[in-house]
Design an enzyme around this catalytic site. Structure first.
Site, PDB file in Angstrom:
ATOM      1  N   CYS A 247       3.869   5.509  -2.926  1.00  0.00           N
ATOM      2  CA  CYS A 247       2.890   5.717  -1.845  1.00  0.00           C
ATOM      3  C   CYS A 247       3.531   6.407  -0.633  1.00  0.00           C
ATOM      4  O   CYS A 247       3.851   7.576  -0.704  1.00  0.00           O
ATOM      5  CB  CYS A 247       2.219   4.388  -1.476  1.00  0.00           C
ATOM      6  N   HIS A 332      -0.037   2.867  -6.919  1.00  0.00           N
ATOM      7  CA  HIS A 332       0.717   1.609  -6.923  1.00  0.00           C
ATOM      8  C   HIS A 332       0.907   1.076  -8.333  1.00  0.00           C
ATOM      9  O   HIS A 332       0.006   0.441  -8.880  1.00  0.00           O
ATOM     10  CB  HIS A 332      -0.005   0.559  -6.067  1.00  0.00           C
ATOM     11  N   GLU A 334       2.659  -1.400  -9.203  1.00  0.00           N
ATOM     12  CA  GLU A 334       2.649  -2.866  -9.165  1.00  0.00           C
ATOM     13  C   GLU A 334       1.237  -3.425  -9.024  1.00  0.00           C
ATOM     14  O   GLU A 334       1.014  -4.637  -9.154  1.00  0.00           O
ATOM     15  CB  GLU A 334       3.523  -3.378  -8.006  1.00  0.00           C
TER      16      GLU A 334
END
Length: 368
Positions: A247, A332, A334
């Protein structure tokens, strides 16, 4: 419930019911299209100084639990929902959404037409807004909002002030914290990495003094050009150690390599953004939260290669350095919240560290 209104900088108002804190607040009004994960969103440091609008109509229905926070301190300025559940139902729930907002002094507004607000943001771009009482002078509030500038110190505000360690028995990753989510640390620990988290303004010399096997550039809020010292640090680290940017970290890697970034009209915030890997043709559904993007034309002037693009708008979603062991993604992996299609990028980082070879277009990223 007390009635309050949202005033936008263009003078448009939305009247609804107040919940959470009743303080006045202002910030950049953005929207997220995810259907679940409001707890993770509200605690994501990347929303620092923003008023978060959730497009899914029923929020708070599973309450707030102790485990799903992405940071200890929430940094959102306010929350806008269509309906806030008063009686949550979930075995892990500890408090209601209203109780949590009150405890953290965050104001909320519900009962407004969130669909209309979202369409306005999509058409005109993100705008500054303010929660006000009904007797406020709308014209004066709008003029004040127009004259205000977006803050430039969000990263300094959300970054850790001191370094700390999450121990493990494997190799060492230094995570530069620009507003890191807990999910990133969890996934690195899951792969056996010892993670040393350091402040955003840590110098390259101090990073290398920790003897890292790899460096992670975290997510974070705001404009990447507001932290030029971080760009210089990334530039100095290039070639010394494998790097993985997520990001804001992706944008910093781009700037450090000579590319440019630019503000998007309304950004990408949600859990259903399709991203295509240009090397394999594989499309992953990803979780995203960003208002800036890498200018694709500027990448051709660097040693970077575009590896991933957004299927919806063709924006740059992934980069790989053709010389140094460094790569990054705008989304993202995760998740937290969101789909886990891109979890294998952490394995790609591990492979990069284990082999100390750059991730190139020819070799591609190793998929689990």
């Amino acid at each position: 419930m007390k009635k309050r209104m949202l005033v936008l900088e263009n003078g448009v108002t939305f009247t609804g019911k107040a919940f959470g804190s009743t303080k006045e607040t202002h910030g950049e009004v953005v929207f997220n299209t995810s259907m679940t994960g409001y707890q993770e969103m509200m605690s994501d440091p990347s929303y620092c100084d923003q008023i978060l609008t959730l497009t899914y109509p029923l929020i708070g229905n599973y309450g707030i639990n102790r485990d799903d926070f992405e940071s200890i301190t929430p940094y959102i300025k306010g929350l806008i929902v269509k309906s806030a559940s008063v009686h949550p139902s979930h075995f892990r729930s500890k408090v209601t959404l209203d109780e949590w907002l009150k405890a953290n002094n965050i104001p909320g507004l519900m009962g407004i037409d969130t669909r209309k607000l979202t369409r306005m943001i999509r058409e005109h771009g993100t705008m500054k807004g303010k929660f006000c009482d009904l007797d406020a002078d709308v014209e004066q509030v709008a003029n004040t909002l127009q004259s205000q500038s977006f803050p430039k110190t969000q990263v300094a505000h959300v970054s850790t002030k001191t370094r700390y360690v999450t121990p493990a028995s494997g190799k060492r990753v230094v995570l530069i914290d620009y507003g890191a989510k807990k999910g990133i640390i969890k996934d690195l620990n899951h792969l056996g990495f010892e993670v040393i988290v350091v402040p955003y303004n840590t110098s390259a010399e101090d990073v290398m003094a920790l003897s890292p096997d790899g460096v992670m550039l975290s997510n974070g809020p705001g404009d990447p050009e507001d932290i030029p010292e971080s760009v210089e640090t990334v530039k100095e680290l290039m070639g010394l150690v494998p790097i993985f940017g997520i990001c804001l970290g992706h944008q910093l890697l781009a700037l450090a390599s000579g590319a440019r970034t630019e503000k998007m009209r309304f950004g990408h915030r949600g859990g259903n953004h399709p991203v295509k890997d240009l090397r394999t043709g594989k499309v992953a559904i990803t979780s995203q939260n960003h208002g800036y993007t890498v200018n694709p034309r500027s990448v051709s002037e660097t040693d970077l290669e575009i590896t991933h693009i957004n299927v919806n708008d063709q924006s740059v979603e992934g980069l790989s350095h053709s010389i140094h062991p460094a790569f990054s993604v705008q989304y993202h992996p995760e998740a937290s919240p969101g789909p886990e299609d891109a979890k294998d990028l952490f394995l790609a980082f591990k492979t990069l560290i284990d082999t100390k070879k750059p991730v190139t277009k020819k070799e591609g990223i190793v998929h689990a």
